[in-house]
Design a protein around this motif. Structure first.
Motif, mmCIF file in Angstrom:
data_model
loop_
_atom_site.group_PDB
_atom_site.id
_atom_site.type_symbol
_atom_site.label_atom_id
_atom_site.label_comp_id
_atom_site.label_asym_id
_atom_site.label_seq_id
_atom_site.Cartn_x
_atom_site.Cartn_y
_atom_site.Cartn_z
ATOM 1 N N THR A 278 40.646 -5.724 50.081
ATOM 2 C CA THR A 278 40.690 -4.459 50.807
ATOM 3 C C THR A 278 40.167 -3.344 49.907
ATOM 4 O O THR A 278 40.521 -3.272 48.726
ATOM 5 C CB THR A 278 42.124 -4.107 51.244
ATOM 6 O OG1 THR A 278 42.628 -5.134 52.097
ATOM 7 C CG2 THR A 278 42.149 -2.777 51.988
ATOM 8 N N ALA B 291 39.426 1.032 49.969
ATOM 9 C CA ALA B 291 39.638 2.285 50.688
ATOM 10 C C ALA B 291 39.256 3.446 49.792
ATOM 11 O O ALA B 291 39.468 3.403 48.568
ATOM 12 C CB ALA B 291 41.098 2.428 51.137
ATOM 13 N N ALA C 170 37.391 2.456 54.827
ATOM 14 C CA ALA C 170 38.121 1.279 54.357
ATOM 15 C C ALA C 170 37.465 0.027 54.925
ATOM 16 O O ALA C 170 36.795 0.070 55.966
ATOM 17 C CB ALA C 170 39.594 1.346 54.767
ATOM 18 N N THR D 88 38.179 -4.465 55.027
ATOM 19 C CA THR D 88 38.987 -5.626 54.647
ATOM 20 C C THR D 88 38.167 -6.892 54.828
ATOM 21 O O THR D 88 37.303 -6.984 55.712
ATOM 22 C CB THR D 88 40.259 -5.715 55.511
ATOM 23 O OG1 THR D 88 39.882 -5.852 56.893
ATOM 24 C CG2 THR D 88 41.118 -4.480 55.334
ATOM 25 N N HIS E 52 42.346 -3.573 46.633
ATOM 26 C CA HIS E 52 43.487 -4.492 46.727
ATOM 27 C C HIS E 52 42.970 -5.922 46.826
ATOM 28 O O HIS E 52 41.970 -6.187 47.503
ATOM 29 C CB HIS E 52 44.343 -4.164 47.955
ATOM 30 C CG HIS E 52 44.765 -2.732 48.035
ATOM 31 N ND1 HIS E 52 45.959 -2.264 47.551
ATOM 32 C CD2 HIS E 52 44.125 -1.647 48.560
ATOM 33 C CE1 HIS E 52 46.047 -0.962 47.763
ATOM 34 N NE2 HIS E 52 44.942 -0.560 48.379
ATOM 35 N N ALA F 35 43.939 -8.894 51.906
ATOM 36 C CA ALA F 35 43.420 -8.239 53.109
ATOM 37 C C ALA F 35 44.575 -7.483 53.771
ATOM 38 O O ALA F 35 45.439 -8.089 54.410
ATOM 39 C CB ALA F 35 42.814 -9.259 54.058
ATOM 40 N N ARG F 36 44.597 -6.167 53.598
ATOM 41 C CA ARG F 36 45.648 -5.360 54.201
ATOM 42 C C ARG F 36 45.461 -5.327 55.712
ATOM 43 O O ARG F 36 44.355 -5.451 56.237
ATOM 44 C CB ARG F 36 45.610 -3.939 53.650
ATOM 45 C CG ARG F 36 45.775 -3.832 52.136
ATOM 46 C CD ARG F 36 47.153 -4.231 51.678
ATOM 47 N NE ARG F 36 47.370 -3.901 50.267
ATOM 48 C CZ ARG F 36 48.454 -4.206 49.581
ATOM 49 N NH1 ARG F 36 49.437 -4.886 50.165
ATOM 50 N NH2 ARG F 36 48.559 -3.878 48.303
ATOM 51 N N ILE G 21 45.978 0.270 56.751
ATOM 52 C CA ILE G 21 44.851 1.203 56.619
ATOM 53 C C ILE G 21 45.157 2.498 57.366
ATOM 54 O O ILE G 21 44.928 3.598 56.870
ATOM 55 C CB ILE G 21 43.560 0.572 57.159
ATOM 56 C CG1 ILE G 21 43.264 -0.747 56.444
ATOM 57 C CG2 ILE G 21 42.399 1.537 57.039
ATOM 58 C CD1 ILE G 21 42.999 -0.624 54.983
#
Length: 577
Positions: free
Chosen positions: A207, A209, A266, A268, A313, A316-317, A322
């Motif tokens: 991820t 952002a 963002a 992912t 990150h 995978a948020r 997000i």
């Protein structure tokens, strides 16, 4: 018996809310503030529960009393909703002079679509030592956090990995959507060296952002690029559209980014697809084969624009993660709302402390000037009031003495001072002026062998001398009265100036902090109005005092006019030929 037990249970239940509200994490802290986390449709609008979320708390003049906290924010602590569990946090920026602060807090749990989640912020402990810890604010999956805090000094990684930023490209900006930012000119870039933490596995995903602002369309600009080779992960801008690219997969936004406007970008990678987000919303996606990604991370390659708050990150948020990040960091401040201050003693809040705590430096300067004006005006009113009182009393005493034997008082050879402090009497001073003029003429007449008679010209000269004496006495009585008129007319305008400047600073601080809820605006506006109240507090007593003193001075002036006419008349009756 059952009825008695039922009453006991009901009484206990009624006491529970009071016991809960009276709970206090630590008696060493004098104040606390409730921070509500809104994940409903009016807030972050999430549909799933989140754990270990780093939340940005913005503090400014409108929502926090910096005077009650330590200058470095070292006494600030955050506690979970149970009012027992301390939360991990770190201070990105704390400016007690300009009353702005940014603090990241690790919230253990955020329920979905809820307005009941809350944490507590404690402050007001002069003995506390600063204990914020950037490493503990983020979970282990957070591999990179670049705040660009204050746009000063070297760029550092605030994540638990604390990666080394080997090439700090970009020019610092004093203000971004969060704090400071970096601007790139198309030839500069920021590079973070590869590390064990910057390793994304195909199983966990990735991820990215960041906040981005572009002034014009771009030519395949890279906001961030991570890894090397065909499996590298890139988020960039082509023209005015954002895109994400990894391997053979590429997702391009359908809509253009608004120019000269900050946007939260963002992306992912996970679950067999790559998803691109703009301002918390998914705008494009493409099928992608997850792969291990490892290598350097670069920011700003070929970018002509600004970047702030870069996060990477190694998982995978979720889309709600997000969206929560965008809602918590953006200018709308949808996620957080700060409540009123509570005091340890009594568990309430002080309106005066809130107002005075929110007054800005310029407001205190205006209030200090008004305070000096108030002291001067009260000193003038008291001093002038005593002077008029003593003058009136002495005039009354002198007139009583004069009326007993006016003929003797008009004889220069026999006139004597009155016994009751004649120097305080303006009538006595006028009397002495007339008597001196009379004595001078009688002396001249005696030397010339003429009878002591006053011609009309002599009476006119004596009258002119008395008028001059009245002018001097009037100036003496009205001396410093102009200070009261300055306080009456200038006090409200100074207060209005302080209010206008305070409102301007409050709105500027709110714009800089990005918090626009009523709890942020109301204290600052109310504190700005304190200057107007101070101006009126100076002007109103001065107005009353001025009107009263002016009427008393007018009475004394009228007494002098009447006495002057009476004195000249008696002289004419006695000494006219």
């Amino acid at each position: 018996m059952r009825l008695v037990a039922l009453k006991f249970v009901l009484a206990a239940l009624l006491l529970v809310p009071h016991l809960v509200s009276a709970a206090w994490w630590d008696d060493g802290w004098a104040y606390r503030k409730k921070i509500t986390l809104n994940t409903s449709s009016t807030g972050a609008d999430t549909r799933e529960a989140l754990t270990d979320v780093p939340v940005l708390v913005r503090l400014h003049t409108g929502n926090f009393g910096f005077l009650d906290a330590k200058d470095d924010g070292g006494d600030v602590r955050f506690v979970a909703a149970d009012d027992k569990t301390p939360l991990m946090y770190h201070i990105e920026h704390w400016d007690a002079v300009n009353e702005l602060a940014l603090v990241w807090v690790r919230v253990p749990k955020l329920s979905a679509a809820s307005t009941n989640e809350a944490i507590w912020m404690y402050y007001g402990n002069p003995k506390a030592v600063r204990e914020d810890a950037p490493k503990s604010t983020y979970d282990a999956a957070t591999a990179l956090v670049l705040h660009f805090a204050g746009s000063a000094g070297a760029v550092v990684d605030s994540s638990p990995a604390q990666n080394a930023v080997t090439n700090s490209g970009g020019t610092p900006l004093p203000q971004g959507p969060v704090d400071g930012a970096l601007t790139f000119n198309g030839a500069s870039e920021l590079r973070v060296a590869a590390s064990a933490a910057l390793h994304v596995t195909a199983q966990n995903g990735l991820t990215f952002a960041a906040w981005v602002r572009i002034p014009a369309p771009q030519s395949d600009a890279v906001v961030v690029s991570f890894g090397q080779g065909p499996d590298s992960f890139t988020v960039g801008i082509a023209g005015s559209k954002a895109f994400v690219r990894t391997g053979a997969a590429r997702a391009l936004s359908d809509s253009d980014l608004s120019l000269a406007t900050w946007h939260h970008l963002a992306a992912t990678l996970g679950g067999g697809k790559v998803i691109l987000f703009v301002d918390g919303k998914p705008v494009a996606e493409a099928a992608a084969t997850p792969a291990d990604v490892q290598g350097d991370a670069t920011v700003g390659t070929r970018l002509k624009g600004d970047v702030d708050e870069v996060q990477l990150h190694t998982v995978a948020r979720s889309p709600d993660w997000i969206k929560t990040a965008w809602a918590g960091q953006g200018a709308d401040a949808r996620l957080l709302s700060l409540g009123q201050d509570e005091q340890a003693a009594g568990g309430g809040h002080s309106y005066f402390r809130i107002l005075l705590g929110a007054v800005t430096l310029d407001g205190w300067v205006v209030i200090a000037i008004l305070g000096v004006m108030m002291v001067i005006s009260f000193a003038v009113m008291v001093g002038k009031g005593l002077l008029v009182y003593r003058t009136s009393q002495a005039n009354r005493s002198f007139m009583e003495h004069f009326q007993k034997d006016p003929d003797a008082m008009l004889d220069p050879r026999h006139a004597t001072r009155t016994a009751s402090a004649p120097n305080n009497s303006s009538l006595y001073r006028l009397y002495r002026v007339g008597l001196q003029q009379l004595a001078q003429r009688f002396t001249a007449y005696e030397q010339q062998g003429r009878p002591p008679n006053l011609s009309p010209q002599a009476l006119g000269a004596i009258k002119a001398s008395l008028d001059a004496g009245m002018v001097r006495e009037g100036a003496r009585l009205n001396r410093q009265m102009v200070l009261l008129t300055i306080a009456i007319s200038g006090g409200p305008f100074l207060g209005l100036l302080g209010t206008v400047v305070g409102v301007m600073i409050t709105f500027a601080a709110i714009a800089a902090a990005g918090d626009v809820n009523v709890n942020a605006i109301a204290p600052g506006i109310a504190a700005a109005l304190v200057a107007t109240v101070a101006g009126l507090a100076v002007a109103i007593p001065a107005l009353f005092g001025y009107n009263y003193l002016a009427s008393r001075i007018r009475e004394v002036s009228n007494e002098m006019t009447v006495f002057s006419d009476e004195l000249v008349t008696r002289m004419a009756e006695r000494y006219a030929p």
